[in-house]
Design a protein around this motif. Structure first.
Motif, PDB file in Angstrom:
ATOM      1  N   THR A  83      52.533  42.663  48.079  1.00 20.75           N
ATOM      2  CA  THR A  83      51.919  42.651  49.342  1.00 20.75           C
ATOM      3  C   THR A  83      51.961  41.143  50.038  1.00 20.75           C
ATOM      4  O   THR A  83      51.854  40.215  49.075  1.00 20.75           O
ATOM      5  CB  THR A  83      50.331  42.971  49.171  1.00 20.75           C
ATOM      6  N   ASN A  84      51.820  41.145  51.251  1.00 21.33           N
ATOM      7  CA  ASN A  84      52.133  39.592  51.779  1.00 21.33           C
ATOM      8  C   ASN A  84      51.350  39.251  52.997  1.00 21.33           C
ATOM      9  O   ASN A  84      51.791  39.503  54.070  1.00 21.33           O
ATOM     10  CB  ASN A  84      53.634  39.504  52.062  1.00 21.33           C
ATOM     11  N   VAL A  85      50.008  38.980  53.124  1.00 18.90           N
ATOM     12  CA  VAL A  85      49.329  38.942  52.045  1.00 18.90           C
ATOM     13  C   VAL A  85      48.076  40.084  52.287  1.00 18.90           C
ATOM     14  O   VAL A  85      47.683  40.067  53.337  1.00 18.90           O
ATOM     15  CB  VAL A  85      48.562  37.558  52.078  1.00 18.90           C
ATOM     16  N   MET A  86      47.776  40.617  51.388  1.00 19.98           N
ATOM     17  CA  MET A  86      46.628  41.770  51.458  1.00 19.98           C
ATOM     18  C   MET A  86      45.219  41.011  51.663  1.00 19.98           C
ATOM     19  O   MET A  86      45.076  40.064  50.766  1.00 19.98           O
ATOM     20  CB  MET A  86      46.605  42.897  50.500  1.00 19.98           C
ATOM     21  N   LYS A  87      44.606  41.247  52.725  1.00 20.80           N
ATOM     22  CA  LYS A  87      43.406  40.808  53.013  1.00 20.80           C
ATOM     23  C   LYS A  87      42.159  41.411  52.099  1.00 20.80           C
ATOM     24  O   LYS A  87      41.746  42.627  52.421  1.00 20.80           O
ATOM     25  CB  LYS A  87      43.115  40.917  54.620  1.00 20.80           C
ATOM     26  N   LEU A  88      41.677  40.699  51.206  1.00 21.96           N
ATOM     27  CA  LEU A  88      40.836  41.267  50.186  1.00 21.96           C
ATOM     28  C   LEU A  88      39.411  41.682  50.971  1.00 21.96           C
ATOM     29  O   LEU A  88      38.382  42.294  50.665  1.00 21.96           O
ATOM     30  CB  LEU A  88      40.653  40.659  49.137  1.00 21.96           C
ATOM     31  N   GLY A  89      39.052  40.561  51.711  1.00 26.93           N
ATOM     32  CA  GLY A  89      37.712  40.428  52.219  1.00 26.93           C
ATOM     33  C   GLY A  89      36.948  41.595  52.832  1.00 26.93           C
ATOM     34  O   GLY A  89      35.778  41.776  52.572  1.00 26.93           O
ATOM     35  N   SER A  90      37.631  42.531  53.379  1.00 28.88           N
ATOM     36  CA  SER A  90      36.991  43.749  54.038  1.00 28.88           C
ATOM     37  C   SER A  90      37.086  45.104  53.009  1.00 28.88           C
ATOM     38  O   SER A  90      36.962  46.053  53.508  1.00 28.88           O
ATOM     39  CB  SER A  90      37.516  43.898  55.305  1.00 28.88           C
ATOM     40  N   ARG A  91      37.607  44.863  51.942  1.00 28.72           N
ATOM     41  CA  ARG A  91      37.743  46.028  51.057  1.00 28.72           C
ATOM     42  C   ARG A  91      36.832  46.039  49.922  1.00 28.72           C
ATOM     43  O   ARG A  91      36.192  45.060  49.398  1.00 28.72           O
ATOM     44  CB  ARG A  91      39.236  45.928  50.758  1.00 28.72           C
ATOM     45  N   ASN A  92      36.802  47.384  49.182  1.00 21.30           N
ATOM     46  CA  ASN A  92      35.982  47.697  47.910  1.00 21.30           C
ATOM     47  C   ASN A  92      37.055  47.349  46.840  1.00 21.30           C
ATOM     48  O   ASN A  92      37.955  47.860  46.647  1.00 21.30           O
ATOM     49  CB  ASN A  92      35.549  48.873  48.074  1.00 21.30           C
ATOM     50  N   PRO A  93      36.524  46.500  45.889  1.00 24.24           N
ATOM     51  CA  PRO A  93      37.280  46.003  44.727  1.00 24.24           C
ATOM     52  C   PRO A  93      37.689  47.325  43.751  1.00 24.24           C
ATOM     53  O   PRO A  93      38.631  47.500  43.370  1.00 24.24           O
ATOM     54  CB  PRO A  93      36.670  44.928  43.950  1.00 24.24           C
ATOM     55  N   LEU A  94      36.660  48.182  43.694  1.00 21.68           N
ATOM     56  CA  LEU A  94      36.889  49.242  42.831  1.00 21.68           C
ATOM     57  C   LEU A  94      37.751  50.091  43.203  1.00 21.68           C
ATOM     58  O   LEU A  94      38.895  50.710  42.628  1.00 21.68           O
ATOM     59  CB  LEU A  94      35.615  50.096  42.191  1.00 21.68           C
ATOM     60  N   LEU A  95      37.880  50.586  44.532  1.00 20.26           N
ATOM     61  CA  LEU A  95      38.849  51.164  45.055  1.00 20.26           C
ATOM     62  C   LEU A  95      40.227  50.734  45.159  1.00 20.26           C
ATOM     63  O   LEU A  95      41.226  51.385  45.060  1.00 20.26           O
ATOM     64  CB  LEU A  95      38.395  51.684  46.522  1.00 20.26           C
ATOM     65  N   LEU A  96      40.134  49.480  45.492  1.00 21.57           N
ATOM     66  CA  LEU A  96      41.577  48.632  45.480  1.00 21.57           C
ATOM     67  C   LEU A  96      41.996  48.549  44.312  1.00 21.57           C
ATOM     68  O   LEU A  96      43.329  48.668  44.200  1.00 21.57           O
ATOM     69  CB  LEU A  96      41.046  47.309  46.024  1.00 21.57           C
ATOM     70  N   ALA A  97      41.397  48.329  43.248  1.00 22.85           N
ATOM     71  CA  ALA A  97      42.066  48.327  41.813  1.00 22.85           C
ATOM     72  C   ALA A  97      42.669  49.841  41.613  1.00 22.85           C
ATOM     73  O   ALA A  97      43.759  49.651  40.940  1.00 22.85           O
ATOM     74  CB  ALA A  97      40.755  48.009  40.745  1.00 22.85           C
TER      75      ALA A  97
END
Length: 184
Positions: A83-97
């Protein structure tokens, strides 16, 4: 030397064929961009152009990079995906994991996770995340995602995220590489 093919703003219906061709001609990897949506009015300047304007418009195609990596990984055997670059700030970390772990497994560990905070206040606010605490929140997100991806039963009790023991299976058989990019 290694070569990466960027598919930023490329036609969605051609991504799978681009992956096949990139592998056939000797590319090592594909870099996948991330953008959640196009807001008509932006509250902040885009940090990667001199005048702060975006290089795309409302009709520019953006496919979710994790879904694209899974689709392209299904038709290739050696090509890596980032990913180039995935924006983490607006996402849920458990779902993203869960999503990152799935992509790593489906591509046989051919996935690297390029991450950043994100530049647009709207992407945070409209996804239900306060923009003001973005930096510290993203640091904790990375910690949570790495913890969950490592496998086994884990728990986390931090400033922004708090959960009791859980496990996501299967965990990737190799650690997912993380790459951090951005201006902050």
């Amino acid at each position: 030397m290694q070569y990466t093919c960027s598919v930023a703003m490329g036609p969605v219906d051609q991504l799978v064929e681009i992956a096949r061709t990139a592998e056939e001609v000797g590319f090592d990897s594909i870099a996948l961009p991330d953008s959640l949506f196009y807001m008509e009015k932006q509250a902040a300047d885009y940090p990667y152009t001199p005048d702060g304007s975006r290089m795309w418009d409302e009709n520019t195609p953006w496919v979710d990079p994790l879904i694209a990596a899974g689709a392209m990984g299904a038709v290739t055997s050696t090509l890596r995906f980032y990913t180039n670059v995935m924006k983490l700030g607006s996402r849920n970390p458990l779902l993203l994991a869960r999503q990152v772990g799935s992509v790593a497994n489906l591509t046989n560990n051919r996935f690297g996770f390029g991450v950043g905070i994100g530049w647009a206040p709207e992407e945070f606010e409209w996804c239900g995340v306060p923009y003001a605490k973005r930096g510290k929140r993203v640091d904790e997100m990375i910690e949570v995602i790495k913890l969950v991806l490592a496998g086994g039963m884990v728990e986390f009790h931090g400033q922004f995220y708090d959960f009791d023991r859980l496990q996501m299976s299967p965990a990737p058989s190799e650690p997912v590489p993380f790459y951090v990019g951005g201006h902050t």
